[in-house]
Design a protein around this motif. Structure first.
Motif, mmCIF file in Angstrom:
data_model
loop_
_atom_site.group_PDB
_atom_site.id
_atom_site.type_symbol
_atom_site.label_atom_id
_atom_site.label_comp_id
_atom_site.label_asym_id
_atom_site.label_seq_id
_atom_site.Cartn_x
_atom_site.Cartn_y
_atom_site.Cartn_z
ATOM 1 N N ILE A 25 0.458 -9.527 -6.983
ATOM 2 C CA ILE A 25 -0.344 -8.243 -7.744
ATOM 3 C C ILE A 25 0.725 -6.885 -7.458
ATOM 4 O O ILE A 25 0.702 -6.005 -8.726
ATOM 5 N N VAL A 26 0.867 -6.358 -6.322
ATOM 6 C CA VAL A 26 0.745 -5.252 -5.942
ATOM 7 C C VAL A 26 2.338 -4.271 -6.412
ATOM 8 O O VAL A 26 2.423 -3.806 -7.164
ATOM 9 N N SER A 27 3.020 -6.103 -6.791
ATOM 10 C CA SER A 27 4.010 -4.990 -8.019
ATOM 11 C C SER A 27 4.075 -5.250 -8.913
ATOM 12 O O SER A 27 4.889 -4.107 -9.257
ATOM 13 N N ILE A 35 11.785 -3.560 -5.780
ATOM 14 C CA ILE A 35 10.309 -4.062 -5.993
ATOM 15 C C ILE A 35 9.682 -6.053 -6.519
ATOM 16 O O ILE A 35 8.886 -6.178 -5.597
ATOM 17 N N MET A 36 9.483 -6.083 -7.147
ATOM 18 C CA MET A 36 9.730 -7.930 -7.227
ATOM 19 C C MET A 36 9.957 -8.787 -6.594
ATOM 20 O O MET A 36 9.497 -9.690 -5.646
ATOM 21 N N SER A 37 12.039 -9.131 -6.514
ATOM 22 C CA SER A 37 12.735 -9.764 -6.112
ATOM 23 C C SER A 37 13.044 -9.625 -4.409
ATOM 24 O O SER A 37 12.399 -10.412 -4.452
ATOM 25 N N LEU A 38 13.103 -8.563 -5.033
ATOM 26 C CA LEU A 38 13.755 -8.555 -3.288
ATOM 27 C C LEU A 38 12.369 -8.172 -1.558
ATOM 28 O O LEU A 38 12.220 -8.686 -1.198
ATOM 29 N N SER A 39 11.559 -7.857 -2.569
ATOM 30 C CA SER A 39 10.322 -7.704 -1.961
ATOM 31 C C SER A 39 9.574 -9.483 -1.118
ATOM 32 O O SER A 39 9.113 -9.097 -0.564
ATOM 33 N N THR A 40 9.897 -9.509 -2.813
ATOM 34 C CA THR A 40 9.143 -11.754 -1.940
ATOM 35 C C THR A 40 10.397 -11.926 -1.303
ATOM 36 O O THR A 40 10.015 -12.602 0.157
ATOM 37 N N LEU A 41 11.416 -12.391 -1.571
ATOM 38 C CA LEU A 41 12.531 -12.467 -0.677
ATOM 39 C C LEU A 41 11.911 -12.250 0.615
ATOM 40 O O LEU A 41 12.248 -13.165 1.492
ATOM 41 N N MET A 42 12.316 -10.803 1.280
ATOM 42 C CA MET A 42 12.058 -10.769 2.377
ATOM 43 C C MET A 42 10.484 -11.118 2.990
ATOM 44 O O MET A 42 10.629 -10.921 4.170
ATOM 45 N N SER A 79 11.027 -1.524 -1.409
ATOM 46 C CA SER A 79 11.340 -2.820 -1.545
ATOM 47 C C SER A 79 10.253 -2.989 0.095
ATOM 48 O O SER A 79 9.854 -4.483 0.235
ATOM 49 N N ILE A 80 11.476 -3.369 0.912
ATOM 50 C CA ILE A 80 11.004 -2.997 2.578
ATOM 51 C C ILE A 80 10.166 -2.876 2.744
ATOM 52 O O ILE A 80 9.496 -3.768 3.403
ATOM 53 N N LEU A 99 13.133 -4.783 -11.474
ATOM 54 C CA LEU A 99 12.844 -5.501 -11.116
ATOM 55 C C LEU A 99 13.284 -6.639 -10.369
ATOM 56 O O LEU A 99 12.088 -7.077 -9.556
ATOM 57 N N GLY A 100 14.397 -5.898 -9.528
ATOM 58 C CA GLY A 100 15.457 -6.529 -8.864
ATOM 59 C C GLY A 100 15.138 -6.462 -7.377
ATOM 60 O O GLY A 100 15.104 -7.227 -6.216
#
Length: 256
Positions: free
Chosen positions: A167-169, A70-77, A153-154, A67-68
């Motif tokens: 969607i992908v996450s 793939i879903m959250s950190l990737s969104t921030l970056m 995530s990067i 969650l942290g």
């Protein structure tokens, strides 16, 4: 070093201090699932239930990492890229090195906090027998095992559309959690799906942490699996870094 500390402080403020829902979401959802499932499913004798409580504890810790990262950190970056923040950093003398290292350090600290939080919940709610060494061992395994997740995530942060990234996450986290055996035992699935599940780093991370806290010998297949994923991830990052350095030198020479 001082620039890295400044970057770390800046990212801490926007990740945690000014955005409390982020760590709250990463840790609260796995805690809720852990309490719910361990209270709903009761079977066997006390020893069976004690083993199940530990098994599901490690599953939810790995789920928290997913969650942290793939879903959250990737969104921030992804947002940092869309507003031009990453591009602006790439033009500075230190480039984006401090930026990525800062985020990786903060995510590692968040993952360690998830281990502590979930372990405390397990001890309080289910009276799980955990030692300090158990918790420290899980942290160590998690630091190593989260490397492929952070790399993913990067990679996902390069998706240009926030909607597509969402969607992908979602299509990655939940199906991968299921086939990796985080929700239900892999033995419940067809043989071909079990082979896919045991090839994932999440399965290996969960298996090794489960072996550790239940005083079992570490699964050799899981160790080989995780070592392979980590080695491949490090190799890819090294190649990308070398190419980026070479490209930077070429640009500077051209400018001259």
């Amino acid at each position: 070093m001082s620039r890295f500390i400044e970057q770390l402080g800046f990212d801490y403020k926007r990740l945690f201090a000014r955005n409390l829902k982020y760590p709250f979401f990463v840790m609260l959802m796995p805690i809720m699932f852990y309490v719910l499932f361990t209270k709903i499913f009761t079977f066997g004798d006390a020893a069976d239930m004690a083993s199940f409580h530990k098994t599901y504890l490690t599953s939810m810790i790995v789920f928290s990492v997913m969650l942290g990262g793939i879903m959250s950190l990737s969104t921030l970056m992804q947002n940092d890229r869309s507003v031009g923040f990453v591009r602006a950093l790439s033009m500075t003398p230190t480039g984006t090195r401090n930026y990525y290292c800062s985020l990786m350090v903060l995510m590692t600290l968040l993952n360690m906090a998830s281990v502590i939080a979930l372990s405390l919940v397990s001890i309080v709610v289910n009276r799980t027998d955990l030692t300090v060494l158990n918790v420290l061992g899980m942290m160590g395994l998690l630091i190593i095992g989260s490397i492929p997740v952070l790399a993913l995530s990067i990679l996902y942060s390069r998706i240009s559309s926030p909607q597509l990234l969402s969607i992908v996450s979602n299509l990655t986290v939940f199906p991968l959690a299921i086939i990796s055996g985080l929700w239900w035992p892999l033995q419940m699935f067809p043989a071909w799906l079990q082979r896919i599940g045991t090839a994932s780093p999440m399965w290996a991370m969960n298996e090794l942490m489960g072996d550790w806290i239940q005083d079992r010998p570490l699964e050799s297949d899981a160790m080989v699996n995780l070592a392979g994923w980590v080695a491949a991830t490090v190799a890819v990052f090294a190649i990308v870094a070398l190419k980026g350095r070479h490209a930077g030198r070429s640009r500077r020479n051209h400018d001259r």
